[in-house]
Scaffold this motif. Structure first.
Motif, short mmCIF file in Angstrom:
data_model
loop_
_atom_site.label_atom_id
_atom_site.label_comp_id
_atom_site.label_asym_id
_atom_site.label_seq_id
_atom_site.Cartn_x
_atom_site.Cartn_y
_atom_site.Cartn_z
N MET A 195 0.86 -1.18 0.00
CA MET A 195 0.00 0.00 0.00
C MET A 195 0.90 1.23 0.00
O MET A 195 0.62 2.23 -0.68
CB MET A 195 -0.89 -0.02 1.24
N GLY A 196 2.01 1.15 0.74
CA GLY A 196 2.95 2.28 0.80
C GLY A 196 3.48 2.66 -0.56
O GLY A 196 3.55 3.84 -0.90
N SER A 197 3.84 1.68 -1.39
CA SER A 197 4.45 2.02 -2.66
C SER A 197 3.46 2.73 -3.59
O SER A 197 3.79 3.74 -4.18
CB SER A 197 5.05 0.79 -3.34
N ILE A 198 2.22 2.24 -3.70
CA ILE A 198 1.30 2.91 -4.62
C ILE A 198 0.79 4.21 -4.03
O ILE A 198 0.56 5.18 -4.75
CB ILE A 198 0.12 2.00 -5.05
N MET A 199 0.67 4.27 -2.69
CA MET A 199 0.16 5.54 -2.16
C MET A 199 1.15 6.67 -2.41
O MET A 199 0.75 7.82 -2.59
CB MET A 199 -0.13 5.43 -0.67
N GLN A 200 2.45 6.35 -2.49
CA GLN A 200 3.43 7.41 -2.76
C GLN A 200 3.56 7.66 -4.25
O GLN A 200 3.61 8.80 -4.69
CB GLN A 200 4.79 7.04 -2.15
N LEU A 201 3.61 6.58 -5.04
CA LEU A 201 3.75 6.75 -6.49
C LEU A 201 2.58 7.56 -7.05
O LEU A 201 2.75 8.37 -7.97
CB LEU A 201 3.81 5.38 -7.16
N ASN A 259 -0.85 9.85 -3.32
CA ASN A 259 -2.06 9.72 -2.51
C ASN A 259 -1.76 10.13 -1.07
O ASN A 259 -2.30 11.10 -0.57
CB ASN A 259 -2.55 8.28 -2.52
N GLY A 260 -0.90 9.34 -0.42
CA GLY A 260 -0.42 9.74 0.90
C GLY A 260 -1.16 9.16 2.08
O GLY A 260 -0.81 9.44 3.22
N GLY A 261 -2.20 8.38 1.85
CA GLY A 261 -2.94 7.83 2.98
C GLY A 261 -2.44 6.46 3.35
O GLY A 261 -2.64 5.49 2.64
N GLY A 262 -1.77 6.36 4.47
CA GLY A 262 -1.09 5.12 4.82
C GLY A 262 -1.98 4.14 5.57
O GLY A 262 -3.14 4.41 5.89
N PHE A 263 -1.39 2.99 5.85
CA PHE A 263 -2.10 1.93 6.54
C PHE A 263 -2.31 2.31 8.01
O PHE A 263 -3.32 1.98 8.60
CB PHE A 263 -1.25 0.65 6.44
N PHE A 264 -1.34 2.99 8.59
CA PHE A 264 -1.38 3.28 10.02
C PHE A 264 -1.81 4.72 10.30
O PHE A 264 -1.70 5.58 9.43
CB PHE A 264 0.00 3.04 10.64
N ASN A 265 -2.23 4.94 11.53
CA ASN A 265 -2.68 6.27 11.93
C ASN A 265 -1.62 7.33 11.69
O ASN A 265 -1.91 8.41 11.20
CB ASN A 265 -3.07 6.25 13.42
N VAL A 266 -0.36 7.03 12.06
CA VAL A 266 0.68 8.05 11.91
C VAL A 266 1.34 7.99 10.54
O VAL A 266 2.37 8.61 10.31
CB VAL A 266 1.77 7.93 12.99
N PRO A 315 7.21 2.77 11.83
CA PRO A 315 8.33 1.93 11.38
C PRO A 315 7.88 0.71 10.57
O PRO A 315 8.68 0.17 9.81
CB PRO A 315 8.99 1.47 12.68
N PHE A 316 6.64 0.29 10.71
CA PHE A 316 6.17 -0.85 9.93
C PHE A 316 5.86 -0.49 8.48
O PHE A 316 5.62 -1.35 7.66
CB PHE A 316 4.90 -1.45 10.57
N GLU A 317 5.77 0.79 8.17
CA GLU A 317 5.53 1.15 6.77
C GLU A 317 6.71 1.94 6.20
O GLU A 317 6.92 1.97 5.00
CB GLU A 317 4.23 1.96 6.62
N ASN A 318 7.49 2.56 7.07
CA ASN A 318 8.66 3.33 6.64
C ASN A 318 9.82 2.98 7.56
O ASN A 318 10.18 3.75 8.44
CB ASN A 318 8.33 4.82 6.70
N PRO A 319 10.40 1.77 7.37
CA PRO A 319 11.30 1.23 8.37
C PRO A 319 12.69 1.86 8.43
O PRO A 319 13.33 1.83 9.48
CB PRO A 319 11.42 -0.25 8.00
#
Lengths: 207, 562
Positions: free
Chosen positions: B221-227, B230-237, B242-246
């Motif tokens: 989800m991280g890769s397409i949301m940035q490409l 979009n910007g809406g991640g899986f987690f609240n923050v 660290p689980f999406e941007n380690p």
């Protein structure tokens, strides 16, 4: 008009299947096959190396709570905050935010917030009581609330506290910190850091 | 030093992206790329269309609006039915109606404003079937609109401007899918989670604490949301987690993903209109404004946080509040500027805790209409709208007929461009005024004083620009903020996309006037400066009174805490 509607419905279903499920399932399959450990959350026997934990509540026989381990960064509900928001487990549970269990979160306090000033003061006092002269990282909360890392300096200032509670010589702790420090990625990306869980696992082996 | 090396690597990577992704996209939209023909052709058969069936701009716009409406209904329905759908290991119930409306509008308009905490409110089915789908579809819609405007300049005396269904299919399969998939693998290799196994409970024998850790399919989800900006991640923050941007590497990769398509589209533009120089001029506008914003925001975040200093910590360098150790202050500022100069809006640090001038960077980046480089597609069409205004003003100043790429810019074009440039500021300012004058609106901010005003202004600016970045202290999940936010996002999206499509349509109908001695040059430094001036003046004049009540007052109030 009706042509548009029919085409829209067909394309929406195609997208749902392809980009909702085929993409995510194929991605999960590849990830699990190639990088199982990472995809499962970088787990060790004691937690995830990517998720910060509550070290402040560690029981240290004969010594103050939390003084025999290295601490990570606080979160907005810590026992040392001026207004601790939760009571359970000493209050500092990184995996409780905004009153919701399992949610990540930051304090979101602005740089001229009275609350932030008071919380930071309480944190400074908390560290002084443990005999630590805190660095900025140790009195500020992170963006995620679950920051798993501290800088090598943040660990070094905790040496007097840990040495006193565990009886391990400061020189040995300094060597431990040096061996657990990760340099900046590729030499220039971000800054050097220490994973607090790995540091404490290595510390436990010294006992 | 590390920060400058990071910038250098980013600039080199984006240089290659500009040249090669840019020319690849031109080939994709000209129909010269066919390696996924076995997927593409069956889709056209199902849709009963073909690349040869071209549409007028009105039919194109109609198709786009009806498709977006259908997407909105699908997204809303999935959120409302969440409790009865599969892939829900945490047994989460339905999302409320106002929040579902806000969230559906948010993802369909490429905004990704989130009034919920992802890991505790959305099931895997919702994250994948409803949100991730729109993270593919909404950027494709934006890119298609930009390509229409480009075709307005590249075609002569043409009644049609392409086929919406073909453009969007090509964009999805040839551009977004391959890049997102490869980037997803890299992100997981660095440590992002990608599992459907639900939460995990672990007892730590070292501190005696048992913790339940939320997990999910976050990496892809991280890769397409940035490409797709979009910007809406899986987690609240979002991407602070660290689980999406380690790692610091994934942080940089996310910045590159976000900037890649918007930057490359300026090359695509140059290539399609047959003058790379014109694409390079637009790129120069982007680089100059982007560079200035990175400079002052990073500088400000490298200063101390006043509240931390007041609490007795003097040895500090940089504002560590709300930032992750693995990123550091300057890289966090670079990240947040990249996400607000595009329409991405992801955060890797808490914007709310930025120093006043540091927080001004992201806020004003959005206020300038997100054109440097802007969102996927939306950046280019908004930038072209500003370029048309610049040509018009330049023409007025020297008394020559305004032309851009040989197309005469006349009353109709200028009116449409003016409309496109003014819809966003009007919507944002009216809704902000409404929010601060109503008690339900004033109940939103977490912080007091000017910072509280900034939180409201930031939220409505972010939604009106389809950004989704947030000063997260604002309690946005109330019926009031959910509904005005959704209105803000829908007007901010379609209020600009429709004038852009109309411009594309009427420009395509025109013939090209041969360049003469009297032609105003539109690819030299003079034009770059003029376009920057137009962007700054329109943004500055409309928003200066508002920002002086927020960040500027806060910066000037020495020794005062609110």
């Amino acid at each position: 008009m009706l042509v548009h509607l029919r085409r829209s419905l067909v394309l929406a279903v195609i997208c749902l299947v392809f980009f909702g499920f085929v993409y995510a399932f194929a991605g999960t399959g590849v990830a699990q096959l190639l990088f199982k450990n990472q995809a499962d959350g970088s787990l060790t026997a004691n937690g995830s190396t990517l998720i910060g934990q509550n070290w402040a509540a560690t029981k240290c026989p004969g010594n103050p709570l939390g003084s025999c381990v290295f601490h990570g960064r606080p979160d907005d509900t810590g026992p040392y905050a001026a207004n601790p928001k939760t009571g359970a487990a000493g209050g500092d549970n990184p995996l409780v935010a905004n009153g919701v269990s399992g949610e990540s979160g930051a304090t979101n306090l602005g740089p001229r917030s009275k609350v932030l000033k008071a919380d930071t003061k309480a944190l400074v006092a908390y560290w002084h009581k443990l005999g630590v002269n805190p660095t900025p990282d140790l009195v500020t909360t992170s963006g995620s609330g679950v920051d798993p890392d501290i800088s090598p300096l943040d660990a070094t200032v905790q040496i007097p506290m840990v040495a006193k509670a565990t009886g391990i010589a400061p020189a040995k702790l300094r060597t431990l910190i040096a061996s657990e420090s990760h340099g900046a990625q590729l030499g220039f990306l971000g800054s050097s850091y220490i994973d607090v869980l790995q540091l404490n696992e290595a510390l436990a082996k010294l006992h | 030093m590390g920060f400058f090396a990071t910038i250098l690597i980013l600039v080199i990577a984006l240089g290659f992206t500009w040249r090669y992704l840019g020319s690849y996209m031109a080939a994709v939209f000209d129909g010269r790329v066919h390696f996924l023909g076995f997927v593409e052709r069956p889709i056209y058969r199902l849709l009963k269309t073909s690349p040869e069936q071209e549409q007028t701009w009105k039919r194109y716009a109609g198709a786009m609006i009806i498709f977006s409406f259908v997407s909105l209904v699908f997204t809303y329905a999935i959120l409302r039915l969440q409790g009865s759908l599969p892939l829900n290991p945490q047994h989460l119930g339905a999302v409320g109606p106002a929040l579902s409306f806000n969230t559906a509008s948010s993802f369909v308009t490429n905004t990704n404003w989130q009034n919920y905490g992802g890991e505790t409110a959305m099931s895997y089915f919702s994250q994948m079937g409803s949100l991730t789908v729109q993270q593919f579809v909404s950027p494709a819609v934006g890119i298609a609109a930009a390509i229409v405007l480009v075709r307005g300049f590249s075609r002569r005396k043409s009644a049609t401007i392409g086929n919406f269904w073909v453009d969007i299919t090509r964009c999805l399969f040839y551009v977004l899918l391959p890049i997102a998939f490869v980037a997803g693998i890299v992100i997981v290799a660095q440590g992002a989670v990608q599992t459907l196994a639900g939460t995990v409970t672990i007892h730590d024998s070292l501190n005696g604490v048992t913790q339940t850790i939320p997990r999910g399919p976050a990496g892809f989800m991280g890769s397409i949301m940035q490409l797709g900006t979009n910007g809406g991640g899986f987690f609240n923050v979002d991407l602070a987690h660290p689980f999406e941007n380690p790692t610091a590497f994934t942080d940089l990769l996310y910045i590159w993903l976000t900037l890649s398509i918007p930057v490359a589209l300026t090359y695509t533009f140059g290539k399609m209109v047959g003058s790379i120089k014109h694409g390079a001029a637009l790129l120069a506008v982007v680089v100059i404004l982007f560079g200035s914003w990175v400079a002052f925001t990073s500088y400000s975040e490298h200063q101390n946080n006043p509240a931390v200093v007041a609490a007795g910590i003097h040895s500090t360098v940089g504002n560590a509040e709300g930032k992750e150790v693995r990123f550091g202050d300057t890289t966090s500022a670079l990240f947040n500027v990249s996400m607000t100069q595009t329409s991405d809006g992801a955060v890797d640090s808490a914007t709310d805790s930025y120093n006043p001038i540091g927080g001004l960077g992201p806020l004003t980046g959005m206020m300038l209409g997100e054109v440097t480089p802007g969102g996927t597609g939306s950046g280019l069409y908004t930038l072209l709208i500003y370029a048309i205004i610049a040509v018009f003003i330049g023409g007025l100043m020297i008394g020559r007929t305004p032309e851009y790429l040989g197309k005469k810019i006349q009353a109709r074009e200028v009116k449409l461009a003016g409309l496109g440039a003014l819809v966003m500021p009007m919507t944002v300012l009216i809704l902000t005024a409404l929010a601060v004058s109503l008690a339900v609106g004033r109940a939103g901010p977490l912080n007091a004083g000017p910072h509280g005003f900034s939180e409201i202004l930031y939220a409505l600016t972010s939604q009106g620009n389809n950004n989704g970045s947030a000063m997260a202290g604002l309690t946005g999940n109330t019926p009031f903020y959910n509904v005005i936010g959704a209105i803000d996002m829908l007007i901010g999206r379609f209020g600009i996309i429709i004038p852009a499509l109309a411009l594309g349509g009427i420009l395509a109908e025109k013939d090209v006037v041969p360049e003469g001695l009297g032609t105003f040059r539109t690819h030299n430094p003079m034009f770059v400066g003029l376009t920057i001036g137009v962007i700054l003046i329109i943004g500055g004049l409309t928003f200066f009174p508002a920002i002086s009540l927020g960040p500027i007052v806060e910066q000037l109030s020495h020794l005062r805490f609110f």
